[in-house]
Design an enzyme around this catalytic site. Structure first.
Site, PDB file in Angstrom:
ATOM      1  N   GLY A  17       0.817  -1.295  -0.525  1.00  0.00           N
ATOM      2  CA  GLY A  17      -0.368  -0.502  -0.097  1.00  0.00           C
ATOM      3  C   GLY A  17       1.017   1.341   0.586  1.00  0.00           C
ATOM      4  O   GLY A  17       0.206   2.132   0.757  1.00  0.00           O
ATOM      5  N   ALA A  18       2.333   1.167  -0.784  1.00  0.00           N
ATOM      6  CA  ALA A  18       2.535   2.384  -0.855  1.00  0.00           C
ATOM      7  C   ALA A  18       2.073   3.618  -1.880  1.00  0.00           C
ATOM      8  O   ALA A  18       3.096   4.415  -2.229  1.00  0.00           O
ATOM      9  CB  ALA A  18       3.808   1.876  -1.122  1.00  0.00           C
ATOM     10  N   ARG A  25      -2.642   0.665  -7.920  1.00  0.00           N
ATOM     11  CA  ARG A  25      -2.821   1.899  -8.697  1.00  0.00           C
ATOM     12  C   ARG A  25      -1.319   1.677  -8.969  1.00  0.00           C
ATOM     13  O   ARG A  25      -0.755   2.333  -8.870  1.00  0.00           O
ATOM     14  CB  ARG A  25      -3.102   3.139  -8.376  1.00  0.00           C
ATOM     15  N   ASP A  50      -2.833  -7.232  -5.844  1.00  0.00           N
ATOM     16  CA  ASP A  50      -4.273  -6.496  -4.945  1.00  0.00           C
ATOM     17  C   ASP A  50      -4.246  -7.563  -4.071  1.00  0.00           C
ATOM     18  O   ASP A  50      -4.169  -8.984  -4.190  1.00  0.00           O
ATOM     19  CB  ASP A  50      -5.713  -6.876  -5.900  1.00  0.00           C
ATOM     20  N   GLY A 106      -3.881   6.619  15.417  1.00  0.00           N
ATOM     21  CA  GLY A 106      -4.956   7.418  16.015  1.00  0.00           C
ATOM     22  C   GLY A 106      -5.618   7.977  14.322  1.00  0.00           C
ATOM     23  O   GLY A 106      -5.360   7.919  13.139  1.00  0.00           O
ATOM     24  N   TYR A 124     -14.854  -2.619  10.646  1.00  0.00           N
ATOM     25  CA  TYR A 124     -13.067  -2.092  10.583  1.00  0.00           C
ATOM     26  C   TYR A 124     -12.982  -2.642  11.855  1.00  0.00           C
ATOM     27  O   TYR A 124     -11.258  -3.203  12.013  1.00  0.00           O
ATOM     28  CB  TYR A 124     -12.991  -0.931  10.189  1.00  0.00           C
ATOM     29  N   ASN A 157       0.604  -2.513   5.392  1.00  0.00           N
ATOM     30  CA  ASN A 157       0.477  -1.558   5.411  1.00  0.00           C
ATOM     31  C   ASN A 157      -1.347  -1.151   4.754  1.00  0.00           C
ATOM     32  O   ASN A 157      -1.843  -0.402   5.209  1.00  0.00           O
ATOM     33  CB  ASN A 157       1.583   0.123   5.298  1.00  0.00           C
TER      34      ASN A 157
HETATM   35  P1  NDP Z   1      -4.847   5.039   1.816  1.00  0.00           P
HETATM   36  O1  NDP Z   1      -5.900   5.311   1.534  1.00  0.00           O
HETATM   37  O2  NDP Z   1      -4.104   7.141   2.170  1.00  0.00           O
HETATM   38  O3  NDP Z   1      -3.742   4.206   1.372  1.00  0.00           O
HETATM   39  C1  NDP Z   1      -3.808   3.047   1.685  1.00  0.00           C
HETATM   40  C2  NDP Z   1      -3.237   2.024   0.913  1.00  0.00           C
HETATM   41  O4  NDP Z   1      -4.001   1.008   0.682  1.00  0.00           O
HETATM   42  C3  NDP Z   1      -2.929   3.050  -0.624  1.00  0.00           C
HETATM   43  O5  NDP Z   1      -1.923   2.950  -0.895  1.00  0.00           O
HETATM   44  C4  NDP Z   1      -3.969   1.179  -1.264  1.00  0.00           C
HETATM   45  O6  NDP Z   1      -3.357   1.244  -2.650  1.00  0.00           O
HETATM   46  C5  NDP Z   1      -3.339   0.449  -0.534  1.00  0.00           C
HETATM   47  N1  NDP Z   1      -4.725  -0.557  -0.105  1.00  0.00           N
HETATM   48  C6  NDP Z   1      -6.038  -0.606  -0.163  1.00  0.00           C
HETATM   49  N2  NDP Z   1      -6.402  -1.713  -0.696  1.00  0.00           N
HETATM   50  C7  NDP Z   1      -5.614  -2.471  -1.018  1.00  0.00           C
HETATM   51  C8  NDP Z   1      -5.644  -3.936  -1.915  1.00  0.00           C
HETATM   52  N3  NDP Z   1      -6.712  -4.485  -2.074  1.00  0.00           N
HETATM   53  N4  NDP Z   1      -4.672  -4.133  -2.263  1.00  0.00           N
HETATM   54  C9  NDP Z   1      -3.093  -3.935  -2.574  1.00  0.00           C
HETATM   55  N5  NDP Z   1      -3.158  -2.599  -1.630  1.00  0.00           N
HETATM   56  C10 NDP Z   1      -4.285  -1.945  -1.650  1.00  0.00           C
HETATM   57  O7  NDP Z   1      -4.342   5.215   3.627  1.00  0.00           O
HETATM   58  P2  NDP Z   1      -3.726   5.461   4.841  1.00  0.00           P
HETATM   59  O8  NDP Z   1      -2.700   5.579   3.835  1.00  0.00           O
HETATM   60  O9  NDP Z   1      -4.619   6.218   6.181  1.00  0.00           O
HETATM   61  O10 NDP Z   1      -3.581   3.472   5.194  1.00  0.00           O
HETATM   62  C11 NDP Z   1      -3.036   2.972   5.693  1.00  0.00           C
HETATM   63  C12 NDP Z   1      -2.953   1.900   6.792  1.00  0.00           C
HETATM   64  O11 NDP Z   1      -3.022   2.463   7.997  1.00  0.00           O
HETATM   65  C13 NDP Z   1      -4.321   0.836   6.839  1.00  0.00           C
HETATM   66  O12 NDP Z   1      -4.398  -0.789   7.002  1.00  0.00           O
HETATM   67  C14 NDP Z   1      -5.383   2.189   8.032  1.00  0.00           C
HETATM   68  O13 NDP Z   1      -6.430   1.097   8.199  1.00  0.00           O
HETATM   69  C15 NDP Z   1      -4.448   1.757   8.734  1.00  0.00           C
HETATM   70  N6  NDP Z   1      -4.989   3.314   9.744  1.00  0.00           N
HETATM   71  C16 NDP Z   1      -5.113   4.405   8.626  1.00  0.00           C
HETATM   72  C17 NDP Z   1      -5.307   5.399  10.517  1.00  0.00           C
HETATM   73  C18 NDP Z   1      -5.330   6.737   9.465  1.00  0.00           C
HETATM   74  O14 NDP Z   1      -6.430   6.948  10.035  1.00  0.00           O
HETATM   75  N7  NDP Z   1      -5.563   7.659   8.475  1.00  0.00           N
HETATM   76  C19 NDP Z   1      -4.945   5.549  11.021  1.00  0.00           C
HETATM   77  C20 NDP Z   1      -5.131   4.056  11.333  1.00  0.00           C
HETATM   78  C21 NDP Z   1      -5.054   2.771  10.902  1.00  0.00           C
HETATM   79  P3  NDP Z   1      -4.549   1.565  -4.145  1.00  0.00           P
HETATM   80  O15 NDP Z   1      -5.314   1.581  -3.886  1.00  0.00           O
HETATM   81  O16 NDP Z   1      -3.382   1.667  -4.689  1.00  0.00           O
HETATM   82  O17 NDP Z   1      -4.054  -0.357  -3.927  1.00  0.00           O
HETATM   83  C1  8X3 Z   2      -8.153   4.893  11.746  1.00  0.00           C
HETATM   84  C2  8X3 Z   2      -8.211   4.970  12.681  1.00  0.00           C
HETATM   85  O1  8X3 Z   2     -10.633   6.237  14.637  1.00  0.00           O
HETATM   86  O2  8X3 Z   2     -10.777   6.595  12.213  1.00  0.00           O
HETATM   87  O3  8X3 Z   2      -7.853   3.570  11.749  1.00  0.00           O
HETATM   88  O4  8X3 Z   2     -10.575   3.850  12.782  1.00  0.00           O
HETATM   89  S1  8X3 Z   2     -10.631   4.822  12.951  1.00  0.00           S
END
Ligand code: NDP
Ligand code: 8X3
Length: 252
Positions: free
Chosen positions: A9-10, A35, A60, A184, A153, A87
């Protein structure tokens, strides 16, 4: 020789910030996501700015065959993976359980839980052979505390926490560190995905306080990889200063 980190998920948010942080510190990177255009742009940016090598894997995480094919395509010279960061993940919808949308549930469970397992299961043998490695799972505060309409979730992130603990137990004899980072509120595309493209609803999540940035998470995560061999950080809960727990925020 440069160390190697694989970051799932980079293409956005925390994963992209992690890629920059590890590149700044001289890691060669295996970057994954769906993507491909974004993966290629990030590869170009990191290799020209930090002089590191980047391998992109476009798949995926929900589909076991795609994960296996991608991992099998990793050239031998890239197989000594020092750090795996699980991630890739998402929340979809904010719905009470009785109105739950099956497709949303499946996307979250398949990505956050099964995807993390598939990728880990494919990479761990490479670490086990070397008796060395560090797995970092991006969980969430939502895996520690459940909030209204967070049901599935939160369940997936509680699963990430338990799976992280299980991995640590099963891998302790192989010298592999296992860390959970549980953020968070971090301002990324996360809320836009959760609210299915509703920009206004997504922005509201971060109104009235200073949320974490993806870079904040990347900095803390990178730190866990800098410690001596005998030191392992197992779990970090990190919130904005204005967030006391999953419910309580100091908002203007
Ligand atoms: P973004 O939506 O900005 O990034 C998510 C990343 O995950 C993207 O690079 C996306 O890539 C990838 N991804 C999603 N689904 C798939 C799939 N099926 N296959 C491969 N890659 C996938 O969100 P965040 O950076 O915020 O989230 C990253 C992590 O952090 C997640 O696990 C999220 O639950 C966790 N998190 C986020 C928080 C927040 O408040 N933002 C708080 C706590 C945890 P692409 O779409 O190109 O596949
Ligand atoms: C993302 C943080 O509080 O929206 O994991 O679930 S919260």
């Amino acid at each position: 020789m440069n160390k190697i980190a694989l970051i799932s998920g980079a293409t956005a948010g925390i994963g992209e910030a992690l890629a920059i942080k590890f590149a700044e510190n001289g890691y060669n990177l295996i970057l994954t996501g769906r993507r491909n255009d974004r993966l290629e742009k990030i590869k170009e940016y990191l290799s020209s700015n930090f002089g590191i090598d980047v391998l992109t894997l476009n798949f995926d995480v929900r589909h076991l065959k795609e994960v296996e094919t991608a991992v099998a395509s990793i050239p031998t010279s890239w197989q000594e993976i020092d750090v795996l960061i699980n991630n890739a993940g998402l929340a979809v919808g904010v719905t009470p359980i009785q109105d739950g949308v099956y497709d949303d549930w499946e996307r979250m469970i398949d990505t956050n839980v099964k995807g993390l397992l598939y990728l880990s299961r494919s990479i761990i043998p490479l670490m086990k052979n070397r008796k060395k490695g560090h797995i970092i799972n991006i969980g969430s505060i939502a895996g520690k505390q459940v909030y209204p309409n967070g049901n599935v979730y939160c369940g997936t992130k509680a699963a990430v926490q338990s799976i992280t603990e299980g991995m640590r137990i099963d891998l302790v004899n192989y010298g592999i560190k296992v860390t959970q980072i549980a953020p968070g509120a971090v301002e990324t595309e996360f809320s836009l995905v959760r609210f299915k493209g509703d920009d206004e609803a997504a922005k509201k999540v971060y109104n009235g306080y200073k949320p974490l940035t993806a870079k904040d998470i990347a900095d803390v995560t990178y730190y866990t990889t800098t410690l001596p061999e005998h030191v392992s950080i197992n779990d970090i809960l990190i919130t904005p200063t204005a967030q006391a727990n999953v419910y309580i925020y100091n908002k203007e």
